[in-house]
Design a protein around this motif. Structure first.
Motif, PDB file in Angstrom:
ATOM      1  N   LYS A 114      26.005  27.464  78.779  1.00 49.19           N
ATOM      2  CA  LYS A 114      26.459  26.455  79.879  1.00 49.19           C
ATOM      3  C   LYS A 114      27.383  26.782  80.966  1.00 49.19           C
ATOM      4  CE  LYS A 114      29.683  23.156  78.366  1.00 49.19           C
ATOM      5  NZ  LYS A 114      30.365  22.061  77.783  1.00 49.19           N
TER       6      LYS A 114
ATOM      7  N   TYR B 154      23.425  23.090  82.255  1.00 51.76           N
ATOM      8  CA  TYR B 154      22.879  24.116  81.247  1.00 51.76           C
ATOM      9  C   TYR B 154      21.619  24.900  81.955  1.00 51.76           C
ATOM     10  CZ  TYR B 154      25.214  21.724  77.443  1.00 51.76           C
ATOM     11  OH  TYR B 154      26.162  21.334  76.778  1.00 51.76           O
TER      12      TYR B 154
ATOM     13  N   GLN C 213      14.050  25.129  68.304  1.00 48.23           N
ATOM     14  CA  GLN C 213      14.798  25.684  67.770  1.00 48.23           C
ATOM     15  C   GLN C 213      15.224  25.356  66.182  1.00 48.23           C
ATOM     16  OE1 GLN C 213      17.969  27.276  70.813  1.00 48.23           O
ATOM     17  NE2 GLN C 213      18.980  26.282  69.206  1.00 48.23           N
TER      18      GLN C 213
ATOM     19  N   SER D 229      30.312  34.197  75.890  1.00 49.24           N
ATOM     20  CA  SER D 229      29.237  33.813  76.763  1.00 49.24           C
ATOM     21  C   SER D 229      28.784  34.468  77.918  1.00 49.24           C
ATOM     22  CB  SER D 229      29.273  32.341  77.153  1.00 49.24           C
ATOM     23  OG  SER D 229      29.553  31.439  76.076  1.00 49.24           O
TER      24      SER D 229
ATOM     25  N   THR E  26      26.550  37.590  76.403  1.00 42.91           N
ATOM     26  CA  THR E  26      25.437  37.497  75.802  1.00 42.91           C
ATOM     27  C   THR E  26      24.105  37.908  76.094  1.00 42.91           C
ATOM     28  OG1 THR E  26      26.682  35.511  74.922  1.00 42.91           O
ATOM     29  CG2 THR E  26      24.409  35.753  74.016  1.00 42.91           C
ATOM     30  N   SER E  27      23.755  37.432  77.534  1.00 42.92           N
ATOM     31  CA  SER E  27      22.393  37.749  78.129  1.00 42.92           C
ATOM     32  C   SER E  27      22.276  39.150  78.169  1.00 42.92           C
ATOM     33  CB  SER E  27      22.099  37.026  79.154  1.00 42.92           C
ATOM     34  OG  SER E  27      23.240  37.373  80.074  1.00 42.92           O
TER      35      SER E  27
ATOM     36  N   LEU F 159      21.477  40.396  74.608  1.00 45.02           N
ATOM     37  CA  LEU F 159      20.191  40.136  74.291  1.00 45.02           C
ATOM     38  C   LEU F 159      19.059  41.007  75.003  1.00 45.02           C
ATOM     39  CD1 LEU F 159      18.801  37.977  72.372  1.00 45.02           C
ATOM     40  CD2 LEU F 159      18.838  36.503  74.332  1.00 45.02           C
TER      41      LEU F 159
ATOM     42  N   VAL G 175      18.711  44.333  73.031  1.00 42.57           N
ATOM     43  CA  VAL G 175      17.959  43.910  71.810  1.00 42.57           C
ATOM     44  C   VAL G 175      16.547  44.181  72.288  1.00 42.57           C
ATOM     45  CG1 VAL G 175      17.512  42.837  70.137  1.00 42.57           C
ATOM     46  CG2 VAL G 175      19.506  42.573  70.659  1.00 42.57           C
TER      47      VAL G 175
ATOM     48  N   GLN H  31      13.830  39.111  64.083  1.00 42.99           N
ATOM     49  CA  GLN H  31      13.342  37.829  64.414  1.00 42.99           C
ATOM     50  C   GLN H  31      14.423  36.595  63.616  1.00 42.99           C
ATOM     51  OE1 GLN H  31       9.264  38.149  62.945  1.00 42.99           O
ATOM     52  NE2 GLN H  31       8.667  38.551  65.060  1.00 42.99           N
TER      53      GLN H  31
ATOM     54  N   LEU I  39      17.612  37.077  65.494  1.00 40.03           N
ATOM     55  CA  LEU I  39      17.584  36.362  66.975  1.00 40.03           C
ATOM     56  C   LEU I  39      17.334  34.547  66.696  1.00 40.03           C
ATOM     57  CD1 LEU I  39      15.626  38.735  68.911  1.00 40.03           C
ATOM     58  CD2 LEU I  39      17.977  38.544  68.887  1.00 40.03           C
TER      59      LEU I  39
ATOM     60  N   PHE J  12      20.827  33.502  65.815  1.00 42.81           N
ATOM     61  CA  PHE J  12      21.542  33.644  67.269  1.00 42.81           C
ATOM     62  C   PHE J  12      21.553  32.408  67.827  1.00 42.81           C
ATOM     63  CE2 PHE J  12      20.736  34.625  71.501  1.00 42.81           C
ATOM     64  CZ  PHE J  12      21.890  34.602  71.948  1.00 42.81           C
ATOM     65  N   GLN J  13      20.107  32.216  68.091  1.00 40.63           N
ATOM     66  CA  GLN J  13      19.854  31.034  69.529  1.00 40.63           C
ATOM     67  C   GLN J  13      20.257  29.960  68.733  1.00 40.63           C
ATOM     68  OE1 GLN J  13      15.399  31.271  69.311  1.00 40.63           O
ATOM     69  NE2 GLN J  13      15.734  32.250  71.443  1.00 40.63           N
ATOM     70  N   LYS J  14      20.288  29.417  67.679  1.00 32.88           N
ATOM     71  CA  LYS J  14      20.996  28.231  67.082  1.00 32.88           C
ATOM     72  C   LYS J  14      22.243  28.104  67.377  1.00 32.88           C
ATOM     73  CE  LYS J  14      17.441  27.302  63.584  1.00 32.88           C
ATOM     74  NZ  LYS J  14      17.094  27.711  62.092  1.00 32.88           N
TER      75      LYS J  14
ATOM     76  N   ASN K 115      24.121  30.141  68.973  1.00 41.11           N
ATOM     77  CA  ASN K 115      24.558  30.078  70.508  1.00 41.11           C
ATOM     78  C   ASN K 115      24.535  28.572  71.295  1.00 41.11           C
ATOM     79  OD1 ASN K 115      25.299  31.621  73.302  1.00 41.11           O
ATOM     80  ND2 ASN K 115      22.991  30.928  73.551  1.00 41.11           N
ATOM     81  N   THR K 116      23.309  27.972  70.952  1.00 39.85           N
ATOM     82  CA  THR K 116      23.049  26.719  71.815  1.00 39.85           C
ATOM     83  C   THR K 116      24.178  25.750  71.346  1.00 39.85           C
ATOM     84  OG1 THR K 116      20.778  27.045  71.554  1.00 39.85           O
ATOM     85  CG2 THR K 116      21.274  24.704  72.042  1.00 39.85           C
TER      86      THR K 116
ATOM     87  N   GLN L 188      27.247  26.676  73.066  1.00 41.30           N
ATOM     88  CA  GLN L 188      27.300  26.286  74.503  1.00 41.30           C
ATOM     89  C   GLN L 188      27.469  24.689  74.585  1.00 41.30           C
ATOM     90  OE1 GLN L 188      27.342  28.631  76.827  1.00 41.30           O
ATOM     91  NE2 GLN L 188      26.922  29.949  75.083  1.00 41.30           N
ATOM     92  N   ARG L 189      26.836  23.874  73.721  1.00 37.56           N
ATOM     93  CA  ARG L 189      27.189  22.521  73.807  1.00 37.56           C
ATOM     94  C   ARG L 189      28.599  21.954  73.592  1.00 37.56           C
ATOM     95  NH1 ARG L 189      23.390  18.745  75.320  1.00 37.56           N
ATOM     96  NH2 ARG L 189      21.590  18.848  74.433  1.00 37.56           N
TER      97      ARG L 189
END
Lengths: 83, 275
Positions: free
Chosen positions: A11, A16, A39, B165, B168-169, B172, B175, B258, B261, B264-266, B268-269, B272-273
């Protein structure tokens, strides 16, 4: 279908973005919803049905728009096949 | 485990016995407080006791001479914008940090007004504000409580997630680089590290702001105790991360990467929310 494992969401100033490698993709509400649902392990058809229930839209129209977004996410390699 | 009350009692006894604050009268002490892992409920008998002294003017080394004569093992460190004195008495190890009132006020203003570039927060600045949250007053209680109440901890909770944040990219990508180079052990280590940083950011967002990674399990325990209806099961994520990894087996490592990751994705989202 599943999310590319090297993809992440960020974000920035209340917008987003999807980040993959060195690229950033602007995500609208629908693509964000699709990515979050993937996800959570949901299947494409299940996600489509949820969207249909969420919005006052004809199935044919939603089908067309949904496929367009999914194709775009596939083309960008943000979503990939499950195997 | 030593209780906060016992630790506070011993600390006050030691400070009184050595007339510690009297040595620094010329600095004009505004307030002082004890903090650190014991006061946060994480530490044990072997933990240091951290004391923070807020002053108008930082002490000079000669003010410390009398105290040093009585406690030859004590040391004075000038860190430019703050001072540290360390000593060990009666089996207890003390770290005393002196900070100026002006610096503390600046730290608080930066957090409250969100004026500072997120990457330019220093460790010491972050640490001092975190310590105030769990501090127990030793000198001028009213001033200490006013200082604590003046910090917008909702803003403070966002510092780690926002800073995380920004990086992070890049992490990633590291990795991914190791993974496609078939260096699976390195990719596993990197993905675990990324996952831990993400858990740390998630915890900070929920008020668990201790900056030290060594307390991650303590923070998870406290977070889970205080959030019965939690959004994400952190222990389940860590259980996956630790379960049956064979570092000599590539298939095992690939599966673990896997899993890392995906977790991590869950997380991280979610971050961010909410941030």
């Amino acid at each position: 279908m599943k999310l590319n494992p090297f993809f992440s969401i960020k974000k920035q100033d209340n917008e987003y973005f999807g980040l993959l490698d060195y690229e950033a993709y602007e995500l609208n509400d629908t693509s964000l919803f699709i990515l979050e649902s993937l996800q959570e392990g949901k299947q494409i058809e299940e996600i489509k049905l949820e969207l249909l229930n969420m919005y006052d839209v004809k199935e044919k129209k939603l089908d067309k728009d949904f496929q367009k977004i999914v194709n775009s996410l596939k083309n960008e390699n943000i979503i990939v096949s499950s195997d | 485990m030593i209780s906060v009350e016992e630790c506070l009692e011993k600390t006050e006894e030691v400070l009184k016995k050595y007339k510690f604050f009297d040595n620094f009268e010329k600095c004009s002490i505004i307030t002082a407080y004890a903090s650190g892992s014991i006061f946060e409920g994480f530490g044990n008998e072997n933990s240091d006791i951290d004391i923070f002294v807020i002053v108008d003017k930082l002490p000079e080394e000669n003010m410390f001479e009398d105290f040093n004569e009585k406690n030859p093992n004590s040391m004075f460190f000038n860190k430019n914008n703050y001072i540290i004195i360390t000593f060990r008495v009666e089996g207890l190890a003390f770290d005393v940090e002196f900070h100026t009132k002006k610096n503390i006020e600046d730290y608080i203003t930066n957090v409250n007004e969100n004026t500072k570039e997120i990457r330019s927060y220093t460790n010491i600045e972050y640490d001092v504000l975190h310590r105030i949250k769990y501090g127990v007053s030793l000198y001028n209680r009213e001033r200490f409580e006013a200082m604590r109440k003046g910090i917008k901890y909702n803003n403070f909770n966002s510092i780690i997630p926002n800073c995380y944040s920004d990086y992070t990219s890049g992490d990633l990508l590291d990795v991914k680089g190791a993974f496609y180079n078939k260096d699976y052990a390195t990719a596993y280590y990197m993905s675990s590290n990324l996952l831990f940083q993400t858990i740390n950011a998630y915890l900070a967002l929920h008020g668990e702001t201790n900056p030290k990674m060594k307390w991650i399990f303590k923070k998870i325990e406290r977070y889970e105790k205080e959030n019965i209806e939690k959004d994400i099961d952190l222990k389940l994520i860590l259980d996956k991360n630790y379960k049956s990894i064979d570092i000599y087996n590539n298939d095992s490592l690939i599966r673990a990467i896997q899993d890392n990751l995906s977790s991590f994705q869950k997380l991280n989202t979610y971050i961010q929310r909410k941030r």
